[in-house]
Design a protein around this motif. Structure first.
Motif, mmCIF file in Angstrom:
data_model
loop_
_atom_site.group_PDB
_atom_site.id
_atom_site.type_symbol
_atom_site.label_atom_id
_atom_site.label_comp_id
_atom_site.label_asym_id
_atom_site.label_seq_id
_atom_site.Cartn_x
_atom_site.Cartn_y
_atom_site.Cartn_z
ATOM 1 N N ASP A 134 0.831 -1.206 0.000
ATOM 2 C CA ASP A 134 0.000 0.000 0.000
ATOM 3 C C ASP A 134 0.867 1.259 0.000
ATOM 4 O O ASP A 134 0.596 2.221 -0.727
ATOM 5 C CB ASP A 134 -0.912 0.037 1.236
ATOM 6 N N ARG A 137 2.565 1.692 -3.448
ATOM 7 C CA ARG A 137 1.573 2.075 -4.460
ATOM 8 C C ARG A 137 1.131 3.519 -4.265
ATOM 9 O O ARG A 137 0.941 4.257 -5.240
ATOM 10 C CB ARG A 137 0.366 1.131 -4.409
ATOM 11 N N LEU A 138 0.986 3.919 -3.017
ATOM 12 C CA LEU A 138 0.564 5.285 -2.720
ATOM 13 C C LEU A 138 1.597 6.302 -3.186
ATOM 14 O O LEU A 138 1.258 7.340 -3.767
ATOM 15 C CB LEU A 138 0.325 5.428 -1.209
ATOM 16 N N VAL A 140 3.870 5.930 -5.592
ATOM 17 C CA VAL A 140 3.916 5.966 -7.065
ATOM 18 C C VAL A 140 2.659 6.613 -7.627
ATOM 19 O O VAL A 140 2.730 7.452 -8.537
ATOM 20 C CB VAL A 140 4.096 4.542 -7.634
ATOM 21 N N SER A 141 1.513 6.255 -7.086
ATOM 22 C CA SER A 141 0.249 6.818 -7.566
ATOM 23 C C SER A 141 0.216 8.336 -7.397
ATOM 24 O O SER A 141 -0.242 9.066 -8.278
ATOM 25 C CB SER A 141 -0.919 6.172 -6.816
ATOM 26 N N ILE A 144 2.353 9.962 -10.055
ATOM 27 C CA ILE A 144 1.672 9.942 -11.357
ATOM 28 C C ILE A 144 0.549 10.980 -11.387
ATOM 29 O O ILE A 144 0.397 11.723 -12.370
ATOM 30 C CB ILE A 144 1.123 8.533 -11.668
ATOM 31 N N GLN A 145 -0.215 11.070 -10.312
ATOM 32 C CA GLN A 145 -1.288 12.067 -10.249
ATOM 33 C C GLN A 145 -0.732 13.486 -10.325
ATOM 34 O O GLN A 145 -1.310 14.365 -10.968
ATOM 35 C CB GLN A 145 -2.092 11.901 -8.955
ATOM 36 N N LYS A 158 -4.579 6.246 -15.549
ATOM 37 C CA LYS A 158 -5.173 5.907 -14.254
ATOM 38 C C LYS A 158 -4.036 5.565 -13.285
ATOM 39 O O LYS A 158 -3.396 4.519 -13.424
ATOM 40 C CB LYS A 158 -6.142 4.740 -14.412
ATOM 41 N N PRO A 159 -3.788 6.446 -12.322
ATOM 42 C CA PRO A 159 -2.607 6.288 -11.456
ATOM 43 C C PRO A 159 -2.547 4.977 -10.674
ATOM 44 O O PRO A 159 -1.482 4.358 -10.600
ATOM 45 C CB PRO A 159 -2.713 7.483 -10.500
ATOM 46 N N ASP A 160 -3.660 4.555 -10.076
ATOM 47 C CA ASP A 160 -3.608 3.385 -9.184
ATOM 48 C C ASP A 160 -3.221 2.089 -9.894
ATOM 49 O O ASP A 160 -2.339 1.357 -9.409
ATOM 50 C CB ASP A 160 -4.936 3.215 -8.449
ATOM 51 N N ALA A 163 0.463 2.277 -10.851
ATOM 52 C CA ALA A 163 1.301 2.161 -9.652
ATOM 53 C C ALA A 163 1.398 0.699 -9.206
ATOM 54 O O ALA A 163 2.486 0.207 -8.882
ATOM 55 C CB ALA A 163 0.734 3.020 -8.532
ATOM 56 N N ALA A 164 0.265 0.000 -9.191
ATOM 57 C CA ALA A 164 0.260 -1.407 -8.773
ATOM 58 C C ALA A 164 1.129 -2.250 -9.703
ATOM 59 O O ALA A 164 1.886 -3.123 -9.253
ATOM 60 C CB ALA A 164 -1.168 -1.941 -8.749
#
Length: 202
Positions: A134, A137-138, A140-141, A144-145, A158-160, A163-164
């Motif tokens: 988590d 991913r947070l 990286v997301s 990206i956002q 779509k960032p999530d 990121a995953a």
């Protein structure tokens, strides 16, 4: 009192680092607390002053390993200014550049994964692994956002999910490097990041 706390903190770290070496060499099942004590140059009873059980000590090694890699990642991001793409690249370089430093104890990761399937330790390790993934991913997301908001990255990204997938890629590259001495995870990750960033750029 501060000196005493510092001494306890240093002793605890000494035990955890010794345990990391023993768990890496002998595995969780094969490791004995007595061997860890010898590695740390202390008595076996001293280990139990800091940790209630071998399982607690093993989990402390997991937390030590996690903190070590996360700290390197944080340094990698903060050390470089610029746009989201540049900082994603810095994060990638920071994480994958650790391989030479951690490969001798990477077998610990196998032991941690194995612990997450053990009936006795499953709950504890699954929760910790979930938090670890988590966190990455947070990070990286969010980058990206940030790139989307600044106009650097495409609006339809779509960032999530990205990121995953990227976090999963890092995991898999380390795993391949563990099984194949000739595999260079850092070089592979750099090439992958270049391709990924080309796809993200607006």
């Amino acid at each position: 009192m501060t000196d005493l706390n510092e001494q306890k903190t240093k002793r605890r770290l000494q035990i955890v680092e010794a345990a990391a070496q023993i768990f890496a060499q002998q595995g969780y099942a094969g490791a004995a607390v007595a061997d860890i004590a010898i590695q740390a140059n202390i008595g076996k009873g001293t280990v139990y002053e800091y940790f209630k059980s071998k399982e607690d000590l093993f989990f402390a090694v997991f937390e030590w390993f996690q903190e070590k890699t996360e700290k390197n990642a944080a340094v990698g991001i903060s050390a470089l200014g610029g746009g989201a793409g540049a900082r994603l690249k810095a994060l990638n370089d920071s994480l994958m550049g650790q391989w030479d430093e951690i490969k001798e104890v990477f077998v610990l990761v196998m032991e941690f994964w194995s612990a997450s399937s053990s009936p006795r330790m499953r709950r504890r390790f699954k929760k910790a692994f979930k938090q670890l993934y988590d966190d990455y991913r947070l990070i990286v997301s969010a980058l990206i956002q940030e790139g989307i908001n600044s106009g650097e990255f495409r609006l339809d990204v779509k960032p999530d999910p990205v990121a995953a997938a990227l976090v999963g890629t890092w995991d898999a590259l380390f795993l391949q490097a563990w099984f194949d001495d000739g595999f260079d995870p850092a070089a592979t990750a750099n090439n992958f990041m270049d391709t990924l960033l080309q796809g993200l750029i607006a």
